[in-house]
Design a protein around this motif. Structure first.
Motif, mmCIF file in Angstrom:
data_model
loop_
_atom_site.group_PDB
_atom_site.id
_atom_site.type_symbol
_atom_site.label_atom_id
_atom_site.label_comp_id
_atom_site.label_asym_id
_atom_site.label_seq_id
_atom_site.Cartn_x
_atom_site.Cartn_y
_atom_site.Cartn_z
ATOM 1 N N GLU A 301 44.868 32.464 29.631
ATOM 2 C CA GLU A 301 46.153 32.322 28.936
ATOM 3 C C GLU A 301 47.167 33.354 29.433
ATOM 4 N N LYS A 302 46.685 34.561 29.730
ATOM 5 C CA LYS A 302 47.578 35.587 30.267
ATOM 6 C C LYS A 302 48.093 35.176 31.638
ATOM 7 N N VAL A 303 47.226 34.581 32.454
ATOM 8 C CA VAL A 303 47.642 34.081 33.768
ATOM 9 C C VAL A 303 48.763 33.059 33.597
ATOM 10 N N ALA A 304 48.547 32.104 32.694
ATOM 11 C CA ALA A 304 49.521 31.030 32.505
ATOM 12 C C ALA A 304 50.841 31.551 31.936
ATOM 13 N N ASN A 305 50.773 32.391 30.922
ATOM 14 C CA ASN A 305 52.002 32.898 30.300
ATOM 15 C C ASN A 305 52.823 33.753 31.267
ATOM 16 N N SER A 306 52.144 34.587 32.053
ATOM 17 C CA SER A 306 52.853 35.406 33.041
ATOM 18 C C SER A 306 53.485 34.523 34.110
ATOM 19 N N THR A 307 52.786 33.463 34.482
ATOM 20 C CA THR A 307 53.315 32.533 35.484
ATOM 21 C C THR A 307 54.595 31.866 34.990
ATOM 22 N N VAL A 308 54.578 31.378 33.757
ATOM 23 C CA VAL A 308 55.764 30.723 33.190
ATOM 24 C C VAL A 308 56.941 31.697 33.155
ATOM 25 N N GLU A 309 56.685 32.921 32.727
ATOM 26 C CA GLU A 309 57.762 33.913 32.619
ATOM 27 C C GLU A 309 58.375 34.210 33.985
ATOM 28 N N LEU A 310 57.519 34.437 34.978
ATOM 29 C CA LEU A 310 58.025 34.744 36.318
ATOM 30 C C LEU A 310 58.773 33.558 36.920
ATOM 31 N N LEU A 311 58.201 32.368 36.762
ATOM 32 C CA LEU A 311 58.813 31.176 37.356
ATOM 33 C C LEU A 311 60.180 30.890 36.744
ATOM 34 N N CYS A 312 60.281 31.009 35.435
ATOM 35 C CA CYS A 312 61.568 30.774 34.768
ATOM 36 C C CYS A 312 62.624 31.787 35.230
ATOM 37 N N GLN A 313 62.217 33.024 35.430
ATOM 38 C CA GLN A 313 63.146 34.033 35.943
ATOM 39 C C GLN A 313 63.640 33.647 37.336
ATOM 40 N N ARG A 314 62.703 33.198 38.162
ATOM 41 C CA ARG A 314 63.065 32.814 39.531
ATOM 42 C C ARG A 314 64.002 31.606 39.536
ATOM 43 N N ILE A 315 63.717 30.619 38.679
ATOM 44 C CA ILE A 315 64.545 29.414 38.623
ATOM 45 C C ILE A 315 65.971 29.760 38.189
ATOM 46 N N LYS A 316 66.087 30.701 37.259
ATOM 47 C CA LYS A 316 67.410 31.125 36.774
ATOM 48 C C LYS A 316 68.142 32.009 37.781
ATOM 49 N N GLY A 317 67.441 32.388 38.861
ATOM 50 C CA GLY A 317 68.062 33.241 39.855
ATOM 51 C C GLY A 317 68.025 34.705 39.505
ATOM 52 N N GLU A 318 67.217 35.067 38.504
ATOM 53 C CA GLU A 318 67.107 36.456 38.083
ATOM 54 C C GLU A 318 66.083 37.198 38.931
ATOM 55 N N GLU A 319 66.213 38.499 38.981
ATOM 56 C CA GLU A 319 65.237 39.331 39.682
ATOM 57 C C GLU A 319 63.966 39.370 38.835
ATOM 58 N N PRO A 320 62.806 38.961 39.382
ATOM 59 C CA PRO A 320 61.568 38.963 38.596
ATOM 60 C C PRO A 320 61.176 40.369 38.172
ATOM 61 N N TRP A 321 60.525 40.461 37.013
ATOM 62 C CA TRP A 321 60.180 41.773 36.461
ATOM 63 C C TRP A 321 58.973 42.398 37.145
ATOM 64 N N ALA A 322 58.292 41.641 37.993
ATOM 65 C CA ALA A 322 57.134 42.192 38.705
ATOM 66 C C ALA A 322 56.910 41.416 39.985
ATOM 67 N N ALA A 323 56.213 42.041 40.927
ATOM 68 C CA ALA A 323 55.797 41.322 42.132
ATOM 69 C C ALA A 323 54.484 40.618 41.791
ATOM 70 N N ASN A 324 53.438 40.848 42.553
ATOM 71 C CA ASN A 324 52.150 40.261 42.205
ATOM 72 C C ASN A 324 51.601 40.907 40.933
ATOM 73 N N ILE A 325 50.988 40.098 40.077
ATOM 74 C CA ILE A 325 50.462 40.581 38.807
ATOM 75 C C ILE A 325 48.946 40.451 38.794
ATOM 76 N N ASP A 326 48.261 41.563 38.621
ATOM 77 C CA ASP A 326 46.806 41.587 38.541
ATOM 78 C C ASP A 326 46.412 41.586 37.064
ATOM 79 N N VAL A 327 45.865 40.461 36.597
ATOM 80 C CA VAL A 327 45.459 40.368 35.191
ATOM 81 C C VAL A 327 44.063 40.933 34.970
ATOM 82 N N GLY A 328 43.346 41.218 36.064
ATOM 83 C CA GLY A 328 42.022 41.814 35.958
ATOM 84 C C GLY A 328 40.945 40.828 35.556
ATOM 85 N N SER A 329 39.725 41.326 35.494
ATOM 86 C CA SER A 329 38.564 40.539 35.047
ATOM 87 C C SER A 329 37.638 41.479 34.291
#
Length: 341
Positions: A301-329
């Motif tokens: 769920e963390k993977v999916a939620n972070s993906t939606v947040e980053l993608l929406c920022q990119r679509i809006k043309g905003e600077e993403p809040w992070a580069a690659n995100i390591d959610v860990g295991s």
């Protein structure tokens, strides 16, 4: 006989008691309209059978409102959870999601990508990080925001991701399983997984942990590309026939590990005394199995939620809040690998 005219946006506005502009906003950008107003508009849309003119909307906004998602296999429960969370998050942001299943085929991925790009996607999600040269060319030419799931760039020569990546280290996940089995007292831990880039990284981590702990090379046994319960059953039947040599098994998917548990019960192989079993994914069934299954947990769920947040920022043309995100295991120890005495 008169022909009933199609309901219009103005009809929806009159029934909902709001302006046409508010209806338009609710349909294209639901997050900026109050929940109470959205409910009124949704009710009016259903009552009237109103269907928005997406083509006209696209001409105005220069957006299709569609995000594509290429998934390796929809039969994997952990990916099913990810898809559901992605869909819910994108819907809240006003996007529809198209889903395609590649079944780990780069050729199929290329075919689906061509079909998807013809829909004028606003963004794309890829649940696999390894692509054919043709796919890479298509993505570069498309110039749309892309987010990759699961596989962080790593290894001696890290791959170059297409866009941003939200995922975890396959090497670290494999190493945690290897260290755990060694610490539990097993002396012949084996790796059960497919032979591809991500599974190779998991094996490298597993191998390093076993070598450091025992000074021996672990065996590696190949499973199917599409994980299944039958895979685990087959491996245990081979073990019972003496074709395999191990006292602990790390399966890179919980479905295979559950199949192995079932087969051990049927064949009278004691778990964890004779054979320790560790899975990957930490599906709900892992917690209720008997014995309960040790597994490497990935926060889907963390993977999916972070993906939606980053993608929406990119679509809006905003600077993403992070580069690659390591959610860990996280390795979750349970009864199937209890400490040997």
């Amino acid at each position: 006989m008169s022909i009933k005219s199609k309901p219009t946006l103005q009809d929806v506005a009159r029934m909902a008691g709001v302006s046409s502009m508010t209806v338009s906003r609710a349909l294209t950008k639901p997050d900026i309209v109050s929940e109470q107003t959205r409910q009124k508009i949704d009710h009016a849309v259903r009552e009237l059978g109103y269907v928005p003119n997406l083509a006209a909307s696209q001409l105005v906004t220069r957006r299709s409102g569609i995000v594509g998602a290429l998934i390796t296999t929809i039969t994997n429960p952990i990916l099913a959870t990810t898809i559901e969370t992605l869909q819910q998050g994108l819907a809240r942001a006003g996007f529809h999601m198209l889903i395609g299943e590649t079944r780990f085929s780069q050729e199929e991925e290329g075919k689906l990508l061509r079909a998807f790009l013809g829909r004028q996607l606003d963004g794309l999600i890829l649940a696999y990080g390894y692509h054919s040269p043709e796919t890479l060319e298509l993505l570069q030419a498309a110039e749309i925001p892309v987010i990759e799931l699961w596989d962080l760039p790593e290894g001696e020569v890290p791959r170059q991701p297409v866009g941003q990546v939200v995922g975890f280290s396959n090497w670290a996940a494999g190493a945690s399983a290897g260290r755990h089995l060694v610490a539990c007292g097993y002396r012949k831990p084996a790796f059960f997984g497919y032979d591809d880039e991500r599974e190779n990284l998991r094996f490298q981590g597993f191998r390093r942990a076993v070598l450091d702990g025992l000074g021996v090379e672990p065996q590696r046994y190949k499973t199917s590309a599409i994980p299944s319960i039958e895979d685990g059953v087959d491996m245990i039947e081979r073990l019972a026939r003496g074709e395999l040599d191990c006292d602990a098994a790390f399966f890179t998917n919980d479905m295979q590990a559950i199949g192995a548990l079932f087969a051990c019960q049927r064949l009278g192989i004691a778990v964890p005394q004779t054979l320790g079993i560790c899975g990957f994914g930490d599906l709900p069934i892992a917690r209720v199995a008997a014995p309960s299954l040790t597994s490497v947990r990935i926060p889907a769920e963390k993977v999916a939620n972070s993906t939606v947040e980053l993608l929406c920022q990119r679509i809006k043309g905003e600077e993403p809040w992070a580069a690659n995100i390591d959610v860990g295991s996280e390795l979750v120890a349970r009864e199937s690998t209890a400490l040997r005495r």
